[in-house]
Design a protein around this motif. Structure first.
Motif, PDB file in Angstrom:
ATOM      1  N   ARG A  80       0.827  -1.206   0.000  1.00  0.00           N
ATOM      2  CA  ARG A  80       0.000   0.000   0.000  1.00  0.00           C
ATOM      3  C   ARG A  80       0.862   1.257   0.000  1.00  0.00           C
ATOM      4  N   LEU A  81       2.044   1.177   0.631  1.00  0.00           N
ATOM      5  CA  LEU A  81       2.958   2.306   0.727  1.00  0.00           C
ATOM      6  C   LEU A  81       4.161   2.091  -0.191  1.00  0.00           C
ATOM      7  N   TRP A  82       4.692   3.176  -0.740  1.00  0.00           N
ATOM      8  CA  TRP A  82       5.883   3.069  -1.590  1.00  0.00           C
ATOM      9  C   TRP A  82       7.075   2.693  -0.701  1.00  0.00           C
ATOM     10  N   PRO A  83       7.891   1.719  -1.121  1.00  0.00           N
ATOM     11  CA  PRO A  83       9.021   1.284  -0.302  1.00  0.00           C
ATOM     12  C   PRO A  83      10.128   2.333  -0.197  1.00  0.00           C
ATOM     13  N   ARG A  84      10.659   2.488   0.990  1.00  0.00           N
ATOM     14  CA  ARG A  84      11.718   3.459   1.246  1.00  0.00           C
ATOM     15  C   ARG A  84      12.964   3.127   0.443  1.00  0.00           C
ATOM     16  N   GLY A  85      13.560   4.181  -0.110  1.00  0.00           N
ATOM     17  CA  GLY A  85      14.846   4.036  -0.772  1.00  0.00           C
ATOM     18  C   GLY A  85      14.806   3.426  -2.158  1.00  0.00           C
ATOM     19  N   VAL A  86      13.618   3.235  -2.719  1.00  0.00           N
ATOM     20  CA  VAL A  86      13.488   2.625  -4.046  1.00  0.00           C
ATOM     21  C   VAL A  86      12.970   3.685  -5.014  1.00  0.00           C
ATOM     22  N   SER A  87      13.698   3.928  -6.086  1.00  0.00           N
ATOM     23  CA  SER A  87      13.223   4.876  -7.093  1.00  0.00           C
ATOM     24  C   SER A  87      12.281   4.163  -8.047  1.00  0.00           C
ATOM     25  N   LYS A  88      11.422   4.926  -8.668  1.00  0.00           N
ATOM     26  CA  LYS A  88      10.504   4.328  -9.639  1.00  0.00           C
ATOM     27  C   LYS A  88      11.263   3.703 -10.800  1.00  0.00           C
ATOM     28  N   GLU A  89      12.382   4.312 -11.169  1.00  0.00           N
ATOM     29  CA  GLU A  89      13.186   3.777 -12.277  1.00  0.00           C
ATOM     30  C   GLU A  89      13.806   2.430 -11.898  1.00  0.00           C
ATOM     31  N   SER A  90      14.373   2.344 -10.692  1.00  0.00           N
ATOM     32  CA  SER A  90      15.029   1.089 -10.299  1.00  0.00           C
ATOM     33  C   SER A  90      14.019  -0.028 -10.042  1.00  0.00           C
ATOM     34  N   ALA A  91      12.803   0.331  -9.679  1.00  0.00           N
ATOM     35  CA  ALA A  91      11.779  -0.685  -9.403  1.00  0.00           C
ATOM     36  C   ALA A  91      11.352  -1.419 -10.676  1.00  0.00           C
ATOM     37  N   GLN A  92      11.377  -0.733 -11.791  1.00  0.00           N
ATOM     38  CA  GLN A  92      10.981  -1.316 -13.084  1.00  0.00           C
ATOM     39  C   GLN A  92       9.629  -2.039 -12.978  1.00  0.00           C
ATOM     40  N   LEU A  93       8.640  -1.305 -12.493  1.00  0.00           N
ATOM     41  CA  LEU A  93       7.316  -1.889 -12.278  1.00  0.00           C
ATOM     42  C   LEU A  93       6.456  -1.871 -13.540  1.00  0.00           C
ATOM     43  N   ASP A  94       5.608  -2.874 -13.618  1.00  0.00           N
ATOM     44  CA  ASP A  94       4.566  -2.921 -14.637  1.00  0.00           C
ATOM     45  C   ASP A  94       3.216  -2.558 -14.025  1.00  0.00           C
ATOM     46  N   GLY A  95       3.177  -2.480 -12.698  1.00  0.00           N
ATOM     47  CA  GLY A  95       1.944  -2.118 -12.020  1.00  0.00           C
ATOM     48  C   GLY A  95       2.162  -1.961 -10.534  1.00  0.00           C
ATOM     49  N   TRP A  96       1.255  -1.212  -9.906  1.00  0.00           N
ATOM     50  CA  TRP A  96       1.266  -1.038  -8.451  1.00  0.00           C
ATOM     51  C   TRP A  96      -0.156  -1.256  -7.983  1.00  0.00           C
ATOM     52  N   MET A  97      -0.394  -2.340  -7.271  1.00  0.00           N
ATOM     53  CA  MET A  97      -1.726  -2.692  -6.793  1.00  0.00           C
ATOM     54  C   MET A  97      -1.832  -2.422  -5.296  1.00  0.00           C
ATOM     55  N   ARG A  98      -2.054  -1.172  -4.958  1.00  0.00           N
ATOM     56  CA  ARG A  98      -2.184  -0.772  -3.552  1.00  0.00           C
ATOM     57  C   ARG A  98      -3.357  -1.481  -2.881  1.00  0.00           C
ATOM     58  N   GLU A  99      -4.431  -1.632  -3.635  1.00  0.00           N
ATOM     59  CA  GLU A  99      -5.658  -2.199  -3.060  1.00  0.00           C
ATOM     60  C   GLU A  99      -5.573  -3.700  -2.821  1.00  0.00           C
ATOM     61  N   ALA A 100      -4.536  -4.339  -3.366  1.00  0.00           N
ATOM     62  CA  ALA A 100      -4.342  -5.768  -3.118  1.00  0.00           C
ATOM     63  C   ALA A 100      -3.629  -5.994  -1.789  1.00  0.00           C
ATOM     64  N   ALA A 101      -3.092  -4.946  -1.207  1.00  0.00           N
ATOM     65  CA  ALA A 101      -2.398  -5.033   0.075  1.00  0.00           C
ATOM     66  C   ALA A 101      -3.414  -5.084   1.217  1.00  0.00           C
ATOM     67  N   PRO A 102      -2.979  -5.547   2.377  1.00  0.00           N
ATOM     68  CA  PRO A 102      -3.890  -5.541   3.527  1.00  0.00           C
ATOM     69  C   PRO A 102      -4.319  -4.126   3.887  1.00  0.00           C
TER      70      PRO A 102
END
Length: 130
Positions: free
Chosen positions: A31-53
């Protein structure tokens, strides 16, 4: 099974581990963006906040291993309701198409929500013949 392993279809992995070609579609399930991780380094295809507890469940659990079994039951109940249920459906659809790696930030690789989410998605896929 190691925490970064899973099926060829669906794996879990800490967001702090380097991306790999075998990850397939990389989806952050916190649900929260992880500390110390840039969006570029994460190389995400998606962020599903609502799938988190939910925030309430996450705070109650507080990553205490002795609460994990009860947490897993409560979290799976949350996954049955919207908006988490919609995210589950999307994860199932993606996993039918290509490999998916669920990314999480928790330090504990055995007692975390990504493991519960992965198992719930795999059960749903199995129940629907995928």
């Amino acid at each position: 099974m190691r925490a970064d392993e899973g099926t060829d279809t669906l794996r879990i992995k800490r967001i702090y581990a380097p991306p790999e070609a075998a990850d397939g579609r990389r989806v952050l399930v916190d649900r929260l963006w992880p500390r110390g991780v840039s969006k570029e380094s994460a190389q995400l295809d998606g962020w599903m906040r609502e799938a988190a507890p939910s925030p309430e469940l996450r705070k109650w659990f507080a990553h205490k291993p002795d609460k994990f079994a009860e947490f897993a039951v409560l979290y799976e109940e949350e996954l049955q309701s919207e908006p988490a249920a919609g995210e589950m459906e999307r994860l199932c659809a993606w996993a039918r198409e290509s490999p998916v790696t669920l990314l999480y930030a928790a330090k504990d690789e055995r007692h975390n929500h990504a493991r519960v989410l992965r198992d719930a998605v795999l059960r749903r896929l199995s129940a629907h013949g995928s």
